[in-house]
Design a protein around this motif. Structure first.
Motif, PDB file in Angstrom:
ATOM      1  N   MET A   1       0.837  -1.207   0.000  1.00 40.88           N
ATOM      2  CA  MET A   1       0.000   0.000   0.000  1.00 40.88           C
ATOM      3  C   MET A   1       0.865   1.248   0.000  1.00 40.88           C
ATOM      4  O   MET A   1       0.686   2.161  -0.806  1.00 40.88           O
ATOM      5  N   GLY A   2       1.800   1.283   0.934  1.00 37.54           N
ATOM      6  CA  GLY A   2       2.678   2.449   1.032  1.00 37.54           C
ATOM      7  C   GLY A   2       3.539   2.614  -0.202  1.00 37.54           C
ATOM      8  O   GLY A   2       3.736   3.728  -0.705  1.00 37.54           O
ATOM      9  N   LEU A   3       4.046   1.496  -0.710  1.00 37.79           N
ATOM     10  CA  LEU A   3       4.903   1.531  -1.893  1.00 37.79           C
ATOM     11  C   LEU A   3       4.145   2.104  -3.095  1.00 37.79           C
ATOM     12  O   LEU A   3       4.644   3.001  -3.795  1.00 37.79           O
ATOM     13  N   ASN A   4       2.931   1.602  -3.326  1.00 38.90           N
ATOM     14  CA  ASN A   4       2.167   2.061  -4.488  1.00 38.90           C
ATOM     15  C   ASN A   4       1.689   3.504  -4.334  1.00 38.90           C
ATOM     16  O   ASN A   4       1.633   4.255  -5.312  1.00 38.90           O
ATOM     17  N   ALA A   5       1.328   3.894  -3.106  1.00 34.83           N
ATOM     18  CA  ALA A   5       0.957   5.287  -2.864  1.00 34.83           C
ATOM     19  C   ALA A   5       2.146   6.205  -3.133  1.00 34.83           C
ATOM     20  O   ALA A   5       2.015   7.264  -3.761  1.00 34.83           O
ATOM     21  N   GLY A   6       3.315   5.783  -2.680  1.00 33.90           N
ATOM     22  CA  GLY A   6       4.511   6.592  -2.881  1.00 33.90           C
ATOM     23  C   GLY A   6       4.882   6.750  -4.345  1.00 33.90           C
ATOM     24  O   GLY A   6       5.255   7.836  -4.796  1.00 33.90           O
TER      25      GLY A   6
ATOM     26  N   LEU B   1      -5.947   0.427  -2.618  1.00 30.61           N
ATOM     27  CA  LEU B   1      -6.865  -0.566  -2.055  1.00 30.61           C
ATOM     28  C   LEU B   1      -6.241  -1.442  -0.973  1.00 30.61           C
ATOM     29  O   LEU B   1      -5.074  -1.815  -1.039  1.00 30.61           O
ATOM     30  N   TYR B   2      -7.078  -1.748   0.013  1.00 28.99           N
ATOM     31  CA  TYR B   2      -6.833  -2.816   0.972  1.00 28.99           C
ATOM     32  C   TYR B   2      -8.165  -3.563   1.029  1.00 28.99           C
ATOM     33  O   TYR B   2      -8.988  -3.316   1.898  1.00 28.99           O
ATOM     34  N   PRO B   3      -8.419  -4.442   0.051  1.00 30.99           N
ATOM     35  CA  PRO B   3      -9.777  -4.890  -0.265  1.00 30.99           C
ATOM     36  C   PRO B   3     -10.423  -5.789   0.782  1.00 30.99           C
ATOM     37  O   PRO B   3      -9.894  -6.851   1.108  1.00 30.99           O
ATOM     38  N   PRO B   4     -11.595  -5.410   1.302  1.00 33.02           N
ATOM     39  CA  PRO B   4     -12.321  -6.284   2.228  1.00 33.02           C
ATOM     40  C   PRO B   4     -12.890  -7.516   1.542  1.00 33.02           C
ATOM     41  O   PRO B   4     -13.369  -8.433   2.206  1.00 33.02           O
ATOM     42  N   THR B   5     -12.814  -7.548   0.205  1.00 38.65           N
ATOM     43  CA  THR B   5     -13.224  -8.739  -0.534  1.00 38.65           C
ATOM     44  C   THR B   5     -12.378  -9.951  -0.159  1.00 38.65           C
ATOM     45  O   THR B   5     -12.721 -11.073  -0.516  1.00 38.65           O
ATOM     46  N   MET B   6     -11.281  -9.727   0.568  1.00 38.82           N
ATOM     47  CA  MET B   6     -10.470 -10.853   1.039  1.00 38.82           C
ATOM     48  C   MET B   6     -11.304 -11.812   1.892  1.00 38.82           C
ATOM     49  O   MET B   6     -11.010 -13.016   1.941  1.00 38.82           O
ATOM     50  N   ALA B   7     -12.348 -11.295   2.563  1.00 40.17           N
ATOM     51  CA  ALA B   7     -13.196 -12.171   3.378  1.00 40.17           C
ATOM     52  C   ALA B   7     -14.012 -13.107   2.502  1.00 40.17           C
ATOM     53  O   ALA B   7     -14.236 -14.271   2.845  1.00 40.17           O
ATOM     54  N   ALA B   8     -14.476 -12.618   1.346  1.00 45.61           N
ATOM     55  CA  ALA B   8     -15.182 -13.484   0.402  1.00 45.61           C
ATOM     56  C   ALA B   8     -14.245 -14.552  -0.134  1.00 45.61           C
ATOM     57  O   ALA B   8     -14.607 -15.730  -0.247  1.00 45.61           O
ATOM     58  N   SER B   9     -13.031 -14.159  -0.451  1.00 48.17           N
ATOM     59  CA  SER B   9     -12.046 -15.130  -0.929  1.00 48.17           C
ATOM     60  C   SER B   9     -11.695 -16.143   0.156  1.00 48.17           C
ATOM     61  O   SER B   9     -11.422 -17.307  -0.136  1.00 48.17           O
ATOM     62  N   ALA B  10     -11.698 -15.692   1.422  1.00 47.26           N
ATOM     63  CA  ALA B  10     -11.438 -16.621   2.525  1.00 47.26           C
ATOM     64  C   ALA B  10     -12.529 -17.688   2.601  1.00 47.26           C
ATOM     65  O   ALA B  10     -12.248 -18.862   2.891  1.00 47.26           O
TER      66      ALA B  10
END
Length: 351
Positions: A165-170, A296-305
């Motif tokens: 996240m930080g890398l891509n924002a930077g 993004l830090y996608p909450p869709t990770m819960a669906a994938s879980a």
């Protein structure tokens, strides 16, 4: 949200998956074929998880209290995904930020003999032992985002990439300011006691280090709330009369930051947010404020879980991969959402 630290080791060893437009559908799209396809050598492809009903799987889901937009979206993504499967029953706890309470909730799920556990721990280190207990009881664990201290406490880890996240924002900010002489950048961080905040800052600093014309002139930590974002941003604006870019770690606190910016009448800089809230995406699409992107830090990770837990409970692999088993870790990609691609990502935005 953003309140979800995943260890850098897990991020490095993770299988990289980009987020897709239609929530976690990209992941599922790779998991939906259960057909046997013969290649030129006549070998049969391994069985993968399928949309077609299979062996029934009871999934226990335990997470922290949904006291933040991102965490609420985590719960909703899990429920919605499970509801889409005829062969899945989801037993979900109320959620608690109290470690002892969450451990008790998970113990109840273990005693009820669920087939698979999905756990987003309030504190990964403190809940490592209950993950170990579940695994030793023969109940495989999908460790969601905040990572346990021991890899023996989970069968698969899935989560976001805070450093990324930080890398891509930077790099987004760096490219926008590439031709600006002596460019100044300000960082509105998250809660400094959390490892995720340190990882995001490290990624951001590493990216900015590749742009010799850019200096980070200020950094202040907020608390992932609208109120803290507004208060801390007001102070930053007073202390920094002029700068070219702002990176804010979290879109919830970013809503407060935007209030402070509007009240101060400042518009000489660009702002990049974090996590991917719907409000942030709406503002990016409208293009009527300093907010020009969110990482993004996608909450869709819960669906994938849930997808992974179902596949695990049915002894299936993941479509598109040659292995018969699900991977040991999956790291989601931190895509940068801008006006150019926001329509693609709007379905993943959370309230």
């Amino acid at each position: 949200m953003t309140d979800s630290p995943a260890g850098p080791i897990a991020s490095r060893r993770g299988l990289l998956f980009g987020t897709a437009a239609a929530s976690a559908g990209m992941f599922l799209a790779g998991c939906t074929s259960n057909e046997s396809n013969d290649d030129e050598g006549g070998e049969q492809a391994p069985a993968a998880a399928s949309d077609e009903p299979g062996r029934h799987v009871t999934i226990g889901f335990a997470g922290p209290q949904a006291d933040h937009g991102w965490l609420n979206a985590i719960n909703e993504n899990a429920r919605s995904r499970a509801d889409g499967y005829e062969d899945v029953t989801l037993e979900i706890t109320e959620g608690s930020n109290d470690t002892a309470t969450q451990i008790g909730q998970i113990e109840t799920l273990i005693n009820s003999a669920v087939d698979v556990l999905v756990i987003l721990p309030a504190d990964g280190r403190a809940l490592t032992q209950i993950g170990l207990d579940a695994m030793r009881a023969g109940i495989p664990v999908i460790n969601l985002d905040r990572i346990f201290d021991s890899p023996q406490a989970y069968r698969c880890w899935i989560g976001g990439d805070n450093y990324g996240m930080g890398l891509n924002a930077g790099h987004f900010i760096g490219e926008r300011l590439r031709d600006v002489e002596n460019a100044r950048v300000v960082e509105l961080a998250g809660t400094d006691s959390l490892e995720l905040t340190r990882q995001r800052t490290q990624g951001f600093d590493d990216a900015l280090a590749t742009y010799p014309n850019i200096e980070k002139v200020a950094r202040q930590a907020a608390e992932f709330t609208v109120e803290s974002g507004q208060e801390v941003m007001s102070g930053l604006l007073q202390a920094q009369p002029e700068f070219e870019a702002l990176w804010n770690h979290d879109d919830d606190q970013g809503a407060g930051a935007l209030r402070a910016i509007d009240q101060a009448g400042r518009d000489e800089f660009i702002m990049v947010g974090g996590a991917g809230s719907k409000a942030a995406m709406d503002a990016i699409q409208a293009d009527n404020s300093v907010l020009k992107a969110t990482v993004l830090y996608p909450p869709t990770m819960a669906a994938s879980a849930i997808d992974l837990a179902r596949a695990l409970g049915q002894a299936k692999g993941v479509g598109g991969l040659a292995e018969f088993e699900i991977p040991s870790s999956v790291t989601l990609y931190s895509a940068v959402v801008t006006k150019d691609n926001v329509e693609q990502y709007l379905p993943t935005g959370f309230n």
